[in-house]
Each structure stands twice: as structure tokens, then as C-alpha cells.
Design an enzyme around this catalytic site. Sequence first.
Site, mmCIF file in Angstrom:
data_model
loop_
_atom_site.group_PDB
_atom_site.id
_atom_site.type_symbol
_atom_site.label_atom_id
_atom_site.label_comp_id
_atom_site.label_asym_id
_atom_site.label_seq_id
_atom_site.Cartn_x
_atom_site.Cartn_y
_atom_site.Cartn_z
ATOM 1 N N HIS A 1 0.980 -1.299 0.025
ATOM 2 C CA HIS A 1 0.000 -0.005 0.035
ATOM 3 C C HIS A 1 0.873 1.337 -0.080
ATOM 4 C CE1 HIS A 1 -3.976 -1.611 1.379
ATOM 5 N NE2 HIS A 1 -3.417 -2.537 0.582
ATOM 6 N N PRO B 1 -4.209 0.167 18.833
ATOM 7 C CA PRO B 1 -3.801 -0.332 17.226
ATOM 8 C C PRO B 1 -3.982 0.696 16.376
ATOM 9 C CG PRO B 1 -5.953 -1.407 18.343
ATOM 10 C CD PRO B 1 -5.492 -0.649 19.324
ATOM 11 N N TYR C 1 4.005 6.473 10.502
ATOM 12 C CA TYR C 1 3.001 5.312 10.049
ATOM 13 C C TYR C 1 3.930 4.274 9.078
ATOM 14 C CZ TYR C 1 -1.036 2.979 8.268
ATOM 15 O OH TYR C 1 -2.069 1.867 8.269
ATOM 16 N N LYS D 1 1.047 -0.226 15.275
ATOM 17 C CA LYS D 1 2.445 -0.608 15.577
ATOM 18 C C LYS D 1 2.541 -1.583 16.471
ATOM 19 C CE LYS D 1 4.163 2.981 13.515
ATOM 20 N NZ LYS D 1 4.087 2.397 12.263
ATOM 21 N N TYR E 1 -9.028 5.472 7.365
ATOM 22 C CA TYR E 1 -9.478 5.753 8.959
ATOM 23 C C TYR E 1 -10.287 6.727 9.064
ATOM 24 C CZ TYR E 1 -5.124 3.344 10.005
ATOM 25 O OH TYR E 1 -4.048 2.522 10.190
HETATM 26 C C1 LIG Z 1 -7.414 -8.100 19.541
HETATM 27 C C2 LIG Z 1 -5.995 -7.477 19.198
HETATM 28 C C3 LIG Z 1 -6.075 -6.738 17.835
HETATM 29 C C4 LIG Z 1 -4.699 -6.266 17.384
HETATM 30 N N1 LIG Z 1 -4.795 -5.512 16.305
HETATM 31 C C5 LIG Z 1 -3.558 -4.980 15.899
HETATM 32 C C6 LIG Z 1 -3.548 -4.362 14.688
HETATM 33 O O1 LIG Z 1 -4.680 -4.047 14.057
HETATM 34 N N2 LIG Z 1 -2.277 -3.938 14.318
HETATM 35 C C7 LIG Z 1 -1.072 -3.923 15.257
HETATM 36 O O2 LIG Z 1 -0.014 -3.539 14.843
HETATM 37 N N3 LIG Z 1 -1.251 -4.652 16.216
HETATM 38 C C8 LIG Z 1 -2.278 -5.353 16.445
HETATM 39 N N4 LIG Z 1 -2.486 -5.814 17.753
HETATM 40 C C9 LIG Z 1 -1.361 -6.048 18.682
HETATM 41 C C10 LIG Z 1 -0.369 -7.264 18.186
HETATM 42 O O3 LIG Z 1 -1.081 -8.145 17.832
HETATM 43 C C11 LIG Z 1 0.838 -7.218 18.926
HETATM 44 O O4 LIG Z 1 1.475 -6.331 19.174
HETATM 45 C C12 LIG Z 1 1.405 -8.569 18.458
HETATM 46 O O5 LIG Z 1 0.582 -9.823 18.706
HETATM 47 C C13 LIG Z 1 2.664 -8.716 19.598
HETATM 48 O O6 LIG Z 1 3.518 -9.970 19.529
HETATM 49 P P1 LIG Z 1 4.061 -10.651 20.828
HETATM 50 O O7 LIG Z 1 4.498 -11.890 20.060
HETATM 51 O O8 LIG Z 1 5.058 -9.701 21.573
HETATM 52 O O9 LIG Z 1 2.711 -11.163 21.723
HETATM 53 P P2 LIG Z 1 1.527 -11.948 21.400
HETATM 54 O O10 LIG Z 1 1.166 -12.111 20.173
HETATM 55 O O11 LIG Z 1 0.645 -11.911 22.445
HETATM 56 O O12 LIG Z 1 2.234 -13.588 21.686
HETATM 57 C C14 LIG Z 1 2.636 -13.847 23.133
HETATM 58 C C15 LIG Z 1 2.653 -15.342 23.026
HETATM 59 O O13 LIG Z 1 2.995 -15.974 24.425
HETATM 60 C C16 LIG Z 1 2.191 -16.886 24.705
HETATM 61 N N5 LIG Z 1 2.016 -16.830 26.241
HETATM 62 C C17 LIG Z 1 1.399 -16.192 27.311
HETATM 63 N N6 LIG Z 1 1.640 -16.634 28.281
HETATM 64 C C18 LIG Z 1 2.531 -17.698 28.376
HETATM 65 C C19 LIG Z 1 3.268 -18.340 29.269
HETATM 66 N N7 LIG Z 1 2.978 -18.056 30.659
HETATM 67 N N8 LIG Z 1 3.942 -19.196 28.844
HETATM 68 C C20 LIG Z 1 4.236 -19.438 27.527
HETATM 69 N N9 LIG Z 1 3.695 -18.776 26.610
HETATM 70 C C21 LIG Z 1 3.001 -17.591 27.057
HETATM 71 C C22 LIG Z 1 0.713 -16.486 24.200
HETATM 72 O O14 LIG Z 1 -0.174 -17.539 24.072
HETATM 73 C C23 LIG Z 1 1.018 -15.988 22.687
HETATM 74 O O15 LIG Z 1 1.214 -17.107 21.749
HETATM 75 C C24 LIG Z 1 -3.494 -6.367 18.479
HETATM 76 C C25 LIG Z 1 -3.578 -6.903 19.308
HETATM 77 C C26 LIG Z 1 -4.969 -7.566 20.174
HETATM 78 C C27 LIG Z 1 -4.979 -8.103 21.243
#
Ligand SMILES: Cc1cc2nc3c(=O)[nH]c(=O)nc-3n(C[C@H](O)[C@H](O)[C@H](O)COP(=O)(O)OP(=O)(O)OC[C@H]3O[C@@H](n4cnc5c(N)ncnc54)[C@H](O)[C@@H]3O)c2cc1C
Length: 388
Positions: free
Chosen positions: A72, A291, A383, A295, A199
Amino acid sequence: MRVQVVIIGAGPAGLLLGQCLLREGIDAVVLESRTREHVLGRIRAGVLESGTVALLERVGVAERLHAEGLVHEGFDIAFAGGRTRIDLAGLTGKTVTVYGQTEITRDLMDARAAAGAKTLYEAQVLPEGFEGSKPTVRFVKDGKNHSIECDFIAGCDGFHGISRASVPAGALRTCERVYPFGWMGVLADTPPVSEELIYVSHERGFALCSQRSRTRSRYYVQCPLSEQVDEWPDERFWAELRRRLPEDAAAGLATGASIEKSIAPLRSFVAEPLSFGRLFLAGDAGHIVPPTGAKGLNLAASDVHYLAEGLISFYKEKSSSELECYSQKALARVWKAERFSWWMTKLLHRFPEEGDFGRRMQLAELEYISGSRAAQTALAENYVGLPY
Ligand SMILES: Cc1cc2nc3c(=O)[nH]c(=O)nc-3n(C[C@H](O)[C@H](O)[C@H](O)COP(=O)(O)OP(=O)(O)OC[C@H]3O[C@@H](n4cnc5c(N)ncnc54)[C@H](O)[C@@H]3O)c2cc1C
């Protein structure tokens, strides 16, 4: 069992770190509390900065992203019945790529499986001893107790994970803002209403027309935190979205049965520092953004970039100086993305307590952005993602 690095969490941060280390021959195991299917079923982010794409390329997992992701060059901001296009490519020379978080996760899981790298699912994990030089991760899997000794623990287990919670009280400072509304999101197999994202700042609240592919749309509307998903049958959602869209978009909106529906609360949160002894926090385990600026996933990627750099330098060059700088380097970028996400959220949502004056300030700022290349450039460069 002994490995060099234990990664807690198989979300994007954990799997991407695993892939960075795998490419360098560093021995790491990923421990995840949920099932593989559960992790793959979480519908979340979808807009990738060019820096995230470059990192995925560097670690050899961008083939499908390039085949199926949508590049995009801009997006629209709609308000007061009109629209302003933010020409990302023209203003910054950079683009973003629409490719779902679930797809990145799948690509990273496949790459680990192809390399024979170990990921253990449904493991109940406890990190210990990371204050000293001999960290251990204990875990229960299939009713049996196990433990792994390691050099370092990477806490990539999201906002509610065990890693940050295991750091002694008082060792981390936290800053938080909880917003007084949520995002009601719908995923549907309908063609997106527009080629680019829209947006929307509307009297009734924010809306976002996003997408995952040319046939799969992701839409959101701002909703009160008190509401539940079952109060939003599909018809109510489509009607509310249509009310908030500019007329031409509303007329062209294709609706259909939702295939996923959820309400996400909005929060800004940072824990500092992102390291304690031999435990390092990356991604949502250390910080959360609303969100609005897309980011969250991109910050997880930049944390992983800095952390992988530190670990690789430790093992290849026998130097711990990069690791010691990890928190400082990662947080410098995190805080700028926190600011941008907070600003976008403030600009585009209705804050009931801010009344007419607050709304007029938003409209004045939106008008200003519409008419100022300088303001559009500032928005665009944040962005597409600030440099690492
Ligand atoms: C509903 C929702 C919508 C979103 N929409 C957007 C968006 O549109 N754009 C954007 O940029 N970001 C968005 N985000 C944010 C983005 O998804 C997160 O920033 C991203 O997933 C971060 O990745 P992560 O691996 O740090 O954490 P997570 O994706 O949360 O992964 C963490 C992992 O650790 C596991 N875990 C948790 N506790 C434990 C434990 N005790 N032991 C072992 N494993 C464990 C979990 O099951 C998970 O698989 C959204 C988040 C949510 C909740």
C-alpha cells in the site's frame, strides 16, 4: 536439558527471535502455553512497516509475504464528509504491506518445523534464576515436570505472560494509559470497500476499513467498553459502520457473514527497563500500544531486531555490550511509537468527556493535516515506521 536461549511465547516476537537465532546457529527452544491452533487462530495485526518486511526477508521467511501481501502506497483519513489521502510513497519513499499476523506466524512456524527446531506447545512455564548467571526455565507439559538450563531467557509472552510478572516487584517502572472505549472488529470474506485503508473520524466515533487480502476485509468501529460481542449481531455492525463512512464508501460497502468478531480494549503501556539480569522482554511482554497506528506487531519486530543483534554479538563476538544496550535501544524506538499511537488515537476517536471543544480541536487538526504537506509528512514517516 540445556540450550543457549529459552524463548517464552510463540507469538510473532518469540517465533521471529527464534528464526533470527536459528539462522546464526544459536540453540534456542520456544515454549508456548497454548496450542499451535490457538496461536494461529488469533486475528490481530495486518499492516507491516517496510523495516518489518526487511527483517522477515533477512531471516528467509518473506517468500509468501511477497507473493500474497498487498503493498500500500497510501491511506485515507475521512472526516466531516470528505477524505484526505496520505501519500506514504510520495511523502517518504516508503510503503507498508498488508499481510496478516496469522500468516507471518504460520510462515515462522513452518520455517521452524522445516529446520527441525523445537517448539513445545501447551507448556506451563516458570522462569527462575535469571538474576544470576544460571537461569532455568521449569515447565509442566502433559502432566510431567521438566526443566531447561540456559544462558538467557527471552520473555516474548505478551502482555499477560509470566516473564514480566516474574521480575521482582519494584525492579521495573511502568507507565500506563487505559482508553475509555474499545474496538469492535469484524473479519469477513467480502472484498474490501477500498483499495487502501480508510481511517474515519466521525461524530458517532472512530471507524477503520482495513483488509487482509483482496477478498477478506477487516473492519472496526469504536464502541463503549461496557458492550459485549453478542450485543453486536452482524446487521448492527454493518449498519453502524455504514453510518460512519463517507457516502461513496458506504454506498460501495459489501457486507456478509462475519467469520470472526471481537472487542479489543485500547491501552498504552511501557515497562522499563526491558531487561532484568539474564531475562529480556520483547514485544507485548514489555509494552502495548492502542492499534490505531498499526504499531504493535512492528514494535515486536524492532525489539527482536535489537535483541537478536545483542545475542548474536554475545555468541559470535564474545561481547555483551550490545545486549547491555538492548533495553535502551529498543525503548528509544518504543517511546516514539507510543507517542504516535497515542496521538493517532486522540486525533480520531470520540472522547465523550472532552465535549464540543475537544471535537473542534480534532477537526481543526484534521483540517490542518489536510492542507499541510509538512503535517502529512510527519504523519507518514511515523506510519511507515521510524528507522531502526
Ligand atoms: C485484539 C487485538 C488486535 C490487535 N490488532 C492489531 C493491529 O491491527 N495492528 C497491530 O500492529 N497490532 C495489533 N495488535 C497488537 C499485536 O497483535 C501485538 O502487538 C503482537 O501480537 C505482539 O506480538 P508478541 O509476540 O509480542 O505477543 P503475542 O502475540 O501476545 O504473543 C505472546 C505469546 O505468548 C504466549 N504466552 C502467554 N503467556 C505465556 C506463558 N506464561 N508461557 C508461555 N507462553 C505464553 C501467548 O499464548 C502468545 O502465543 C492487536 C492485539 C490484539 C490483542
